[in-house]
Design a protein around this motif. Structure first.
Motif, PDB file in Angstrom:
ATOM      1  N   UNK A 173     -19.971  -1.626  42.266  1.00 55.16           N
ATOM      2  CA  UNK A 173     -20.247  -1.034  43.420  1.00 55.16           C
ATOM      3  C   UNK A 173     -21.691  -1.885  44.797  1.00 55.16           C
ATOM      4  N   UNK A 174     -20.887  -2.518  45.463  1.00 55.36           N
ATOM      5  CA  UNK A 174     -21.686  -3.409  46.490  1.00 55.36           C
ATOM      6  C   UNK A 174     -22.805  -2.336  46.641  1.00 55.36           C
ATOM      7  N   UNK A 175     -23.018  -1.368  47.243  1.00 56.78           N
ATOM      8  CA  UNK A 175     -24.301  -0.802  47.279  1.00 56.78           C
ATOM      9  C   UNK A 175     -24.936  -0.126  46.960  1.00 56.78           C
ATOM     10  N   UNK A 176     -25.245  -0.978  45.842  1.00 55.52           N
ATOM     11  CA  UNK A 176     -25.554  -0.753  44.716  1.00 55.52           C
ATOM     12  C   UNK A 176     -26.856  -1.628  44.125  1.00 55.52           C
ATOM     13  N   UNK A 177     -27.866  -1.972  43.559  1.00 61.70           N
ATOM     14  CA  UNK A 177     -28.438  -2.564  42.967  1.00 61.70           C
ATOM     15  C   UNK A 177     -27.726  -2.998  41.346  1.00 61.70           C
ATOM     16  N   UNK A 178     -27.013  -4.397  41.133  1.00 57.92           N
ATOM     17  CA  UNK A 178     -26.552  -4.391  40.124  1.00 57.92           C
ATOM     18  C   UNK A 178     -27.085  -5.423  39.068  1.00 57.92           C
ATOM     19  N   UNK A 179     -27.319  -4.808  37.746  1.00 62.64           N
ATOM     20  CA  UNK A 179     -27.832  -5.215  36.492  1.00 62.64           C
ATOM     21  C   UNK A 179     -26.590  -5.544  35.392  1.00 62.64           C
ATOM     22  N   UNK A 180     -26.306  -6.831  35.266  1.00 64.43           N
ATOM     23  CA  UNK A 180     -25.548  -7.331  34.061  1.00 64.43           C
ATOM     24  C   UNK A 180     -25.903  -7.000  32.549  1.00 64.43           C
ATOM     25  N   UNK A 181     -25.637  -7.090  31.462  1.00 67.34           N
ATOM     26  CA  UNK A 181     -26.210  -7.073  30.895  1.00 67.34           C
ATOM     27  C   UNK A 181     -25.277  -7.455  29.586  1.00 67.34           C
ATOM     28  N   UNK A 182     -25.322  -8.906  28.717  1.00 70.00           N
ATOM     29  CA  UNK A 182     -24.843  -9.875  28.051  1.00 70.00           C
ATOM     30  C   UNK A 182     -25.185  -9.813  26.896  1.00 70.00           C
ATOM     31  N   UNK A 183     -24.724  -8.730  26.064  1.00 68.67           N
ATOM     32  CA  UNK A 183     -25.538  -7.548  25.245  1.00 68.67           C
ATOM     33  C   UNK A 183     -25.065  -8.985  23.788  1.00 68.67           C
ATOM     34  N   UNK A 184     -23.942 -10.390  23.781  1.00 66.66           N
ATOM     35  CA  UNK A 184     -23.840 -10.987  22.343  1.00 66.66           C
ATOM     36  C   UNK A 184     -23.546 -12.231  23.115  1.00 66.66           C
ATOM     37  N   UNK A 185     -24.289 -13.402  21.729  1.00 70.70           N
ATOM     38  CA  UNK A 185     -24.158 -14.728  21.956  1.00 70.70           C
ATOM     39  C   UNK A 185     -23.279 -14.791  20.813  1.00 70.70           C
ATOM     40  N   UNK A 186     -22.764 -16.154  20.837  1.00 71.95           N
ATOM     41  CA  UNK A 186     -22.183 -17.184  20.081  1.00 71.95           C
ATOM     42  C   UNK A 186     -22.186 -15.896  18.262  1.00 71.95           C
ATOM     43  N   UNK A 187     -23.459 -16.051  18.141  1.00 73.63           N
ATOM     44  CA  UNK A 187     -24.429 -16.653  16.948  1.00 73.63           C
ATOM     45  C   UNK A 187     -24.900 -15.025  17.051  1.00 73.63           C
ATOM     46  N   UNK A 188     -24.485 -14.028  15.447  1.00 75.86           N
ATOM     47  CA  UNK A 188     -24.815 -12.732  16.031  1.00 75.86           C
ATOM     48  C   UNK A 188     -26.417 -13.013  16.170  1.00 75.86           C
ATOM     49  N   UNK A 189     -27.120 -13.890  15.357  1.00 71.46           N
ATOM     50  CA  UNK A 189     -28.193 -13.539  14.373  1.00 71.46           C
ATOM     51  C   UNK A 189     -29.280 -13.883  16.130  1.00 71.46           C
ATOM     52  N   UNK A 190     -28.345 -14.533  17.354  1.00 73.00           N
ATOM     53  CA  UNK A 190     -29.696 -14.581  18.935  1.00 73.00           C
ATOM     54  C   UNK A 190     -29.360 -13.329  19.628  1.00 73.00           C
ATOM     55  N   UNK A 191     -28.617 -12.400  19.389  1.00 70.57           N
ATOM     56  CA  UNK A 191     -28.564 -10.777  19.488  1.00 70.57           C
ATOM     57  C   UNK A 191     -29.786 -10.119  19.556  1.00 70.57           C
ATOM     58  N   UNK A 192     -29.651  -9.053  20.294  1.00 71.91           N
ATOM     59  CA  UNK A 192     -31.061  -8.766  20.112  1.00 71.91           C
ATOM     60  C   UNK A 192     -30.366  -6.980  19.548  1.00 71.91           C
ATOM     61  N   UNK A 193     -30.842  -5.986  19.705  1.00 71.37           N
ATOM     62  CA  UNK A 193     -31.061  -4.672  18.855  1.00 71.37           C
ATOM     63  C   UNK A 193     -29.959  -3.602  19.765  1.00 71.37           C
TER      64      UNK A 193
END
Length: 349
Positions: A173-193
């Motif tokens: 929705x280009x009328x709204x501010x946009x936050x993207x979250x990329x939750x997963x890294x290629x190695x799971x230990x790098x992921x946040x909770x």
């Protein structure tokens, strides 16, 4: 050193990963500006080739590591007729060094001994000078100096297609501010909770942002994104697995902020000037963090590496990695919210 006027054909060897290819790309584009008539060939991995396909002034040659010896022999046949003036061997890994044997080049430029791990120095006949900074990209810039090309301030030109830009617009929705979250890294230990991702997503929703989840079609990434969205009662736009790499780049280009652990989309965001709130625990963000946005990183690396090693970080190798498999859990939601607010405020100035 040979005059740059004599350099007509250059081969870039950087197989992976997405983030490192993005960092190397900034340097290759400076090379192209300095030597506009030179023919550039880039040997890369299969996934990375989808990214580099956007750049029509680079000849992309794919080596798929899954093909093993058969792939090496195929690559050697493919490049047999080509003689390069210069090879930039930009990956200090044994697999990449074996690939370098398939490339005929007079000058084979690799890392200085401090960075030439896995015996890379044995496969080159010139070494770059050590960088003054630990960051991967600053190390890459030394390849320019080896050709008597003065490095310039780092920036990228990413020729996103109108088709990919239009597709990205249909997802946001280009009328709204946009936050993207990329939750997963290629190695799971790098992921946040999951709890952390849910907390910052709900906070951003309450601030009026559209929040979207992004990632590849890999099963683990799709599953993690679905868990986060379910915990947010379906209020997020789950775009994980719904974009090609060029489409993902166009999506990131239109976002206001990206939150990401240490993984490729963080560096794709830097290339299109989208602020990155990076989440780091295992690796030094001054080495692998989003280059232009390292000041936005929330990191527990220093405190944890000093706890494990019993020395100040300044006395440790820039490659030192935190071994605690639960280190990412030490990043607090409050710290991420505080950095999110800092980015917001700076964008309003």
């Amino acid at each position: 050193m040979t005059s740059t006027q004599a350099i007509q054909k250059i081969c870039i060897l950087r197989l992976s990963a997405i983030g490192d290819v993005c960092n190397a790309l900034a340097v290759v584009q400076q090379l192209q500006q300095a030597l506009p008539e030179a023919d550039i060939t880039w040997v890369c991995g299969k996934a990375e080739a989808h990214l580099l396909a956007l750049f029509t002034n680079i000849n992309v040659v794919i080596y798929d590591k899954r093909d093993g010896l058969r792939g090496l022999l195929c690559l050697k046949r493919q490049l047999k007729a080509q003689q390069f003036d210069v090879l930039w061997h930009m990956q200090a890994a044994l697999r990449a060094s074996l690939v370098s044997y398939c490339i005929n080049a007079k000058r084979r430029i690799g890392f200085d001994r401090s960075r030439a791990k896995d015996g890379q120095w044995l496969f080159t006949n010139e070494k770059i000078s050590p960088a003054n900074s630990p960051h991967v990209l600053d190390g890459f810039l030394q390849f320019l100096n080896q050709l008597n090309i003065a490095p310039q301030p780092v920036k990228w030109h990413v020729p996103l297609s109108e088709q990919d830009r239009d597709y990205a617009k249909t997802l946001l929705n280009t009328d709204t501010k946009q936050l993207l979250i990329c939750p997963a890294a290629s190695k799971a230990y790098k992921n946040w909770t999951i709890e952390g991702y849910v907390g910052i997503a709900l906070y951003a929703l309450n601030q009026g942002y559209q929040v979207s989840l992004i990632g590849s079609p890999a099963n683990n990434e799709m599953a993690l994104s679905e868990q986060i969205n379910q915990a947010c009662k379906g209020r997020l736009s789950n775009l994980c697995g719904k974009t090609s790499l060029p489409q993902l780049w166009a999506l990131i280009d239109q976002a206001d902020i990206l939150i990401s652990p240490d993984t490729g989309p963080a560096h794709m965001a830097v290339a299109v000037n989208t602020p990155v709130l990076g989440l780091y625990a295992h690796h030094n963000p001054q080495r692998t963090g989003p280059y232009q946005y390292r000041h936005y990183v929330v990191s527990v690396w220093q405190q944890e590496i000093e706890k494990e090693q019993g020395k100040p970080a300044s006395q440790l190798s820039w490659r030192s990695r935190v071994k605690n498999p639960d280190a990412m859990q030490l990043i607090t939601l409050d710290a991420v919210i505080d950095m999110f607010e800092t980015i917001k405020q700076e964008q309003q100035l």
